[in-house]
Design a protein around this motif. Structure first.
Motif, PDB file in Angstrom:
ATOM      1  N   LEU A  14      40.474  40.897 -17.971  1.00 31.53           N
ATOM      2  CA  LEU A  14      39.217  41.524 -17.595  1.00 31.53           C
ATOM      3  C   LEU A  14      38.174  40.452 -17.301  1.00 31.53           C
ATOM      4  O   LEU A  14      37.916  39.572 -18.132  1.00 31.53           O
ATOM      5  CB  LEU A  14      38.717  42.437 -18.722  1.00 31.53           C
ATOM      6  N   HIS A  15      37.544  40.535 -16.125  1.00 33.73           N
ATOM      7  CA  HIS A  15      36.490  39.615 -15.723  1.00 33.73           C
ATOM      8  C   HIS A  15      35.138  40.328 -15.831  1.00 33.73           C
ATOM      9  O   HIS A  15      34.975  41.426 -15.290  1.00 33.73           O
ATOM     10  CB  HIS A  15      36.710  39.130 -14.286  1.00 33.73           C
ATOM     11  N   VAL A  16      34.191  39.711 -16.495  1.00 30.03           N
ATOM     12  CA  VAL A  16      32.853  40.289 -16.632  1.00 30.03           C
ATOM     13  C   VAL A  16      31.879  39.498 -15.766  1.00 30.03           C
ATOM     14  O   VAL A  16      32.145  38.353 -15.397  1.00 30.03           O
ATOM     15  CB  VAL A  16      32.387  40.315 -18.106  1.00 30.03           C
ATOM     16  N   GLN A  17      30.748  40.115 -15.480  1.00 29.28           N
ATOM     17  CA  GLN A  17      29.828  39.516 -14.525  1.00 29.28           C
ATOM     18  C   GLN A  17      28.618  38.839 -15.172  1.00 29.28           C
ATOM     19  O   GLN A  17      27.892  38.100 -14.517  1.00 29.28           O
ATOM     20  CB  GLN A  17      29.322  40.603 -13.552  1.00 29.28           C
ATOM     21  N   GLN A  18      28.408  39.098 -16.442  1.00 32.11           N
ATOM     22  CA  GLN A  18      27.194  38.573 -17.074  1.00 32.11           C
ATOM     23  C   GLN A  18      27.391  38.509 -18.580  1.00 32.11           C
ATOM     24  O   GLN A  18      28.102  39.322 -19.169  1.00 32.11           O
ATOM     25  CB  GLN A  18      26.006  39.497 -16.749  1.00 32.11           C
ATOM     26  N   GLY A  19      26.726  37.545 -19.202  1.00 34.60           N
ATOM     27  CA  GLY A  19      26.669  37.466 -20.654  1.00 34.60           C
ATOM     28  C   GLY A  19      25.231  37.257 -21.096  1.00 34.60           C
ATOM     29  O   GLY A  19      24.467  36.541 -20.441  1.00 34.60           O
ATOM     30  N   VAL A  20      24.847  37.903 -22.197  1.00 31.79           N
ATOM     31  CA  VAL A  20      23.499  37.776 -22.740  1.00 31.79           C
ATOM     32  C   VAL A  20      23.590  37.700 -24.263  1.00 31.79           C
ATOM     33  O   VAL A  20      24.290  38.497 -24.896  1.00 31.79           O
ATOM     34  CB  VAL A  20      22.600  38.969 -22.338  1.00 31.79           C
ATOM     35  N   ILE A  21      22.869  36.744 -24.831  1.00 28.70           N
ATOM     36  CA  ILE A  21      22.727  36.620 -26.285  1.00 28.70           C
ATOM     37  C   ILE A  21      21.240  36.695 -26.561  1.00 28.70           C
ATOM     38  O   ILE A  21      20.484  35.814 -26.137  1.00 28.70           O
ATOM     39  CB  ILE A  21      23.320  35.290 -26.790  1.00 28.70           C
ATOM     40  N   ALA A  22      20.795  37.765 -27.240  1.00 25.42           N
ATOM     41  CA  ALA A  22      19.345  37.981 -27.302  1.00 25.42           C
ATOM     42  C   ALA A  22      18.957  38.879 -28.459  1.00 25.42           C
ATOM     43  O   ALA A  22      19.780  39.585 -29.052  1.00 25.42           O
ATOM     44  CB  ALA A  22      18.849  38.610 -25.986  1.00 25.42           C
ATOM     45  N   GLY A  23      17.656  38.863 -28.740  1.00 24.53           N
ATOM     46  CA  GLY A  23      17.043  39.863 -29.602  1.00 24.53           C
ATOM     47  C   GLY A  23      17.279  39.653 -31.080  1.00 24.53           C
ATOM     48  O   GLY A  23      17.745  38.607 -31.542  1.00 24.53           O
TER      49      GLY A  23
ATOM     50  N   GLU B  44      39.055  46.196 -31.102  1.00 28.36           N
ATOM     51  CA  GLU B  44      39.339  44.770 -31.211  1.00 28.36           C
ATOM     52  C   GLU B  44      39.619  44.250 -29.802  1.00 28.36           C
ATOM     53  O   GLU B  44      40.236  44.942 -28.989  1.00 28.36           O
ATOM     54  CB  GLU B  44      40.543  44.533 -32.120  1.00 28.36           C
ATOM     55  N   ILE B  45      39.143  43.049 -29.512  1.00 28.07           N
ATOM     56  CA  ILE B  45      39.352  42.500 -28.172  1.00 28.07           C
ATOM     57  C   ILE B  45      40.848  42.397 -27.871  1.00 28.07           C
ATOM     58  O   ILE B  45      41.294  42.688 -26.754  1.00 28.07           O
ATOM     59  CB  ILE B  45      38.651  41.139 -28.025  1.00 28.07           C
ATOM     60  N   ASP B  46      41.636  42.023 -28.867  1.00 29.60           N
ATOM     61  CA  ASP B  46      43.091  41.963 -28.667  1.00 29.60           C
ATOM     62  C   ASP B  46      43.642  43.344 -28.309  1.00 29.60           C
ATOM     63  O   ASP B  46      44.511  43.477 -27.431  1.00 29.60           O
ATOM     64  CB  ASP B  46      43.778  41.448 -29.927  1.00 29.60           C
ATOM     65  N   GLU B  47      43.129  44.366 -28.988  1.00 32.60           N
ATOM     66  CA  GLU B  47      43.562  45.743 -28.727  1.00 32.60           C
ATOM     67  C   GLU B  47      43.218  46.156 -27.301  1.00 32.60           C
ATOM     68  O   GLU B  47      44.033  46.791 -26.609  1.00 32.60           O
ATOM     69  CB  GLU B  47      42.876  46.664 -29.742  1.00 32.60           C
ATOM     70  N   LEU B  48      42.024  45.796 -26.848  1.00 34.87           N
ATOM     71  CA  LEU B  48      41.634  46.109 -25.471  1.00 34.87           C
ATOM     72  C   LEU B  48      42.540  45.394 -24.482  1.00 34.87           C
ATOM     73  O   LEU B  48      43.030  45.998 -23.514  1.00 34.87           O
ATOM     74  CB  LEU B  48      40.176  45.709 -25.241  1.00 34.87           C
ATOM     75  N   ASN B  49      42.761  44.104 -24.706  1.00 38.03           N
ATOM     76  CA  ASN B  49      43.575  43.337 -23.764  1.00 38.03           C
ATOM     77  C   ASN B  49      45.005  43.873 -23.667  1.00 38.03           C
ATOM     78  O   ASN B  49      45.650  43.780 -22.623  1.00 38.03           O
ATOM     79  CB  ASN B  49      43.594  41.864 -24.168  1.00 38.03           C
ATOM     80  N   GLU B  50      45.494  44.460 -24.764  1.00 40.14           N
ATOM     81  CA  GLU B  50      46.855  44.997 -24.759  1.00 40.14           C
ATOM     82  C   GLU B  50      46.937  46.371 -24.096  1.00 40.14           C
ATOM     83  O   GLU B  50      48.035  46.827 -23.757  1.00 40.14           O
ATOM     84  CB  GLU B  50      47.373  45.083 -26.201  1.00 40.14           C
ATOM     85  N   ASN B  51      45.782  47.046 -23.944  1.00 36.71           N
ATOM     86  CA  ASN B  51      45.769  48.409 -23.400  1.00 36.71           C
ATOM     87  C   ASN B  51      44.663  48.556 -22.355  1.00 36.71           C
ATOM     88  O   ASN B  51      43.948  49.559 -22.327  1.00 36.71           O
ATOM     89  CB  ASN B  51      45.549  49.428 -24.523  1.00 36.71           C
ATOM     90  N   LEU B  52      44.526  47.574 -21.496  1.00 37.20           N
ATOM     91  CA  LEU B  52      43.393  47.527 -20.576  1.00 37.20           C
ATOM     92  C   LEU B  52      43.276  48.783 -19.727  1.00 37.20           C
ATOM     93  O   LEU B  52      42.206  49.398 -19.654  1.00 37.20           O
ATOM     94  CB  LEU B  52      43.510  46.301 -19.662  1.00 37.20           C
ATOM     95  N   GLU B  53      44.358  49.176 -19.096  1.00 29.55           N
ATOM     96  CA  GLU B  53      44.247  50.275 -18.144  1.00 29.55           C
ATOM     97  C   GLU B  53      43.856  51.580 -18.834  1.00 29.55           C
ATOM     98  O   GLU B  53      42.930  52.273 -18.391  1.00 29.55           O
ATOM     99  CB  GLU B  53      45.555  50.463 -17.377  1.00 29.55           C
TER     100      GLU B  53
END
Length: 761
Positions: free
Chosen positions: A353-362, A313-322
């Motif tokens: 967390l900062h990401v460098q790209q987003g893609v919605i495809a396929g 879950e994105i919330d789970e990741l944000n709470e345990n990033l490292e």
């Protein structure tokens, strides 16, 4: 909440789950054998079964589909086997090597070949950029009670009442020759849906939650996932399609959903209302397992590199990033192999967390509903002028037309997104490759190593995390800062979006040639299009040199034969084979070709008694009391892998081994049926080994009497390991169930040889 049941379950009245152990107390008298006939899967499979035996299926499909990475090889196989006309609707799409950016003319040469084949044999040809393969099949061919076979692993149309199967090219060639798809009746697992997705939760979130729960356990491996339960009604058909296409990542065989009036409306809107019928389980139906999903409990998800099952879950990741990101970095170091590295902790700024790209495809991301929701989130927003970028690929021209008509394309472009044409490239490394050390978030189907296009062997490594289009749009609106869609106001989202299908692009650009074969027409073959090389029948005895040993828990087809720009060479079997295992074991090709060169000398009649390698091996066997004749023993290469074949259906994962000398795989288990089928269709023996491998690269494995063994019980096949130090030890191999046809194909040396002999060619 995703709950896995232990053991079988009954479904009563479509809404009540009863464990098998509690059936009698609940008043259920039907046995599992009787009640399994109440599943939707049973009725469809038996309607397409030509064997007369409900346990040993011989399936004939209603239609087939291939794309430009696979259709050349399939047609070459079928024509070499005597095919003169396509006997069923066969769709040739051009959605993979669409950009024609690699290799000069070779990609467009494949497209021209495809059109000429559609004209000659009576096929349907979809030009580049018009539609991705699965969108076209949903819009034009899927219907209730049908079965469709595709040479792409994500061939899934269950939400439209169609059982679809993704297989290697050999299985499609069999259908073109009016043969059957042979498989034992599979287990069927209920996917019981309750509740409704909360605002901002999309189909990728639901799919990733299921994949996370079932993949590692193999819970639905090679089984049918049958979606039932009241939760289905909470999702429109476009949303269901987005969940369904991702079932491939569970390693299931196929999928099927209960249908309703929303299914009917979807088909009717596409001019095919007559293809609808209600599909429901019987009042009492038995399933071999059950995955219960409370849709209301699903939260926005992210599947981190390097597999869709590596989901949080994105919330789970944000709470345990490292902790979580450092674990991914460890895996990335393995992928990089000391030649490239990936850092994720350097992308965490002020705890985000900062990401460098987003893609919605396929086929999973570019559906109308997903793009509409992304446009809603981005209306009036600004994706920023930093390193983050967003690309959106509507899944077909009709979808793009409607997005344009309703102004959603304007909203996306005005926010800074780039809107492109229908293309599968971002899913397999042929489009939008991120920068080195970049992290891309994508609503696409896979995030295997290098699937985004980087080349660790050249010091490059980037990676993909899978997310739903809604959370990607929320992240884009935040300038690339990872953001869950549910962080936006609920009123941002409205899944009940109006859609009007306009067939004009298909009417004007697609060649509809089924039933109009023109045998006198010539195929147009560019200089890279080559026929399959000749292969020898299997000898009585075989000697295998171990040319690669892979001890990873799972080996994907992308590792066996890379995707990306190498895909452009798939019309040239020997040319493509040069890339076999190139990102996993770069020395493999040279080792295997050396073996093949010796075998070709033996076949030509040369006396190889003095060949140093063979003299040493056969001398060791003789010293150990094992009878072997070097002149009559076929010499080939083999790979050992713990669990190969997860991922793509591409037959080249096997054929590339075969054309440079491959004779067998030895494995602990096969990740998918489709990869094992590819191994057999290309004349290689699909050995398994219950114990740990007692050999290394460069050792040899002598298997006497293999041809005779294929006529009998394959539960214990004696073999002898000859090591570099001259020691010899006996090992026991086995081969799982093979049909009589599969045994004959392996003995013939490959499917082409088998078919030509059967046709008297």
């Amino acid at each position: 909440m995703v709950k896995l049941y232990e053991g079988g379950v009954y479904l009563r009245g479509g809404k009540e789950l009863v464990r098998e152990s509690e059936a009698a107390a609940a008043g259920i008298a039907a046995t599992p054998e009787e009640a399994r006939q109440g599943t939707i899967a049973w009725s469809i499979l038996q309607a397409h079964n030509t064997s007369g035996d409900p346990e040993a299926l011989k399936i004939r499909f209603d239609a087939m589909a291939s794309h430009d990475i696979t259709f050349v090889g399939i047609i070459q196989t079928a024509r070499a086997s005597g095919m003169t006309e396509f006997p069923l609707p066969y769709v040739l799409t051009n959605c993979h090597n669409s950009l024609c950016a690699v290799g000069g003319t070779i990609n467009e040469d494949d497209h021209v070949f495809g059109l000429s084949a559609a004209k000659k044999y009576g096929g349907i040809f979809v030009p580049p950029h018009i539609a991705v393969i699965h969108s076209f099949m949903r819009e034009n061919f899927a219907g209730c009670g049908k079965m469709i076979l595709g040479s792409d692993s994500h061939t899934r149309y269950g939400a439209l009442g169609t059982m679809a199967v993704g297989e290697g090219g050999g299985e499609l060639a069999k259908q073109l020759l009016c043969d059957t798809y042979d498989v034992a009746y599979p287990g069927v697992v209920a996917i019981y849906l309750t509740g409704a997705p909360r605002p901002g939760v999309g189909p990728h979130d639901v799919a990733l939650a299921i994949i996370r729960a079932v993949f590692a356990k193999g819970y639905v491996k090679n089984k049918v996932m049958e979606f039932v339960g009241p939760g289905i009604a909470s999702m429109n058909t476009d949303y269901r399609n987005g969940v369904d296409v991702m079932t491939t990542e569970t390693t299931c065989l196929s999928s099927i959903w209960a249908t309703d009036e929303d299914t009917h409306a979807f088909l009717a809107m596409h001019g095919r209302g007559g293809d609808y019928r209600e599909l429901r389980p019987a009042d009492v139906a038995y399933y071999d397992g059950c995955v219960e999903v409370d849709l209301s409990s699903v939260k926005p998800m992210i599947a981190l590199p390097f597999h869709p099952s590596n989901a949080f879950e994105i919330d789970e990741l944000n709470e345990n990033l490292e902790d979580i990101l450092r674990g991914v970095e460890v895996e990335a170091a393995k992928v990089g192999g000391g030649r490239a590295s990936l850092s994720l902790m350097d992308k965490v700024v002020d705890g985000r967390l900062h990401v460098q790209q987003g893609v919605i495809a396929g086929c999973s991301g570019g559906n109308f509903g997903n793009v509409v929701q992304a446009a809603r989130a981005l209306k009036g927003a600004n994706t920023g002028c930093g390193e983050f970028s967003l690309s959106v690929y509507p899944t077909s021209q009709p979808v793009a037309l409607e997005l344009t008509r309703q102004g959603y394309v304007y909203d996306l472009m005005e926010a800074g997104a780039i809107v492109r044409t229908a293309f599968c490239g971002p899913c397999f490394g042929a489009g939008d490759t991120p920068a080195n050390n970049g992290l891309s978030i994508r609503h696409t189907t896979r995030n295997f190593p290098n699937r985004e296009g980087s080349k660790p062997g050249n010091g490059q490594l980037s990676a993909v995390a899978l997310m739903d289009a809604r959370s990607i749009a929320a992240t884009a609106a935040a300038g690339g800062v990872l953001t869950a869609a549910t962080d936006l106001p609920d009123e941002t989202w409205d899944e009940s979006c109006e859609y009007r299908f306009d067939s004009a692009p298909y009417d004007k650009r697609v060649y509809w040639g089924y039933g109009k074969a023109a045998p006198a027409d010539e195929l147009v073959e560019g200089p890279n299009i080559k026929p399959w090389p000749a292969m020898e029948p299997l000898a009585d005895d075989i000697l295998l040199r171990i040319c690669s040993k892979i001890m990873d828990p799972v080996t994907t087809t992308d590792e066996l034969i890379p995707s990306g720009e190498t895909s452009s060479f798939r019309s040239n079997p020997l040319g493509l084979a040069e890339f076999t295992l190139s990102r996993r074991d770069p020395e493999y090709v040279g080792r295997s070709k050396a073996v093949d060169a010796i075998e070709k000398r033996r076949v030509a009649g040369e006396d190889l008694a003095a060949e140093p390698e063979l003299a040493r091996v056969f001398g060791a066997l003789e010293g150990a009391g094992v009878s072997a004749d070097s002149a009559k023993t076929e010499f080939g290469s083999m790979i050992y892998a713990v669990k190969p074949g997860d991922g793509s259906a591409r037959e080249q994962a096997a054929s590339c081994q075969r054309v440079i000398g491959g004779l067998a795989n030895v494995v602990s288990e096969y990740a998918t049926k489709r990869y094992r089928s590819n191994v057999m269709n290309w004349g290689m023996v699909p050995f398994q080994l219950a114990s740990e491998p007692c050999f290394e690269v460069g050792d040899h494995l002598f298997v006497p009497g293999i041809r005779a063994a294929l006529d009998g019980d394959l539960a214990d096949v004696a073999a002898y390991v000859v090591r570099a130090d001259g020691s010899v030890s006996k090992v026991s191999l086995y081969v799982a169930d093979m049909t009589p046809e599969e045994r004959a194909i392996v003995k013939a040396g490959c499917l082409i040889n088998y078919n030509r002999a059967k046709a008297g060619l």
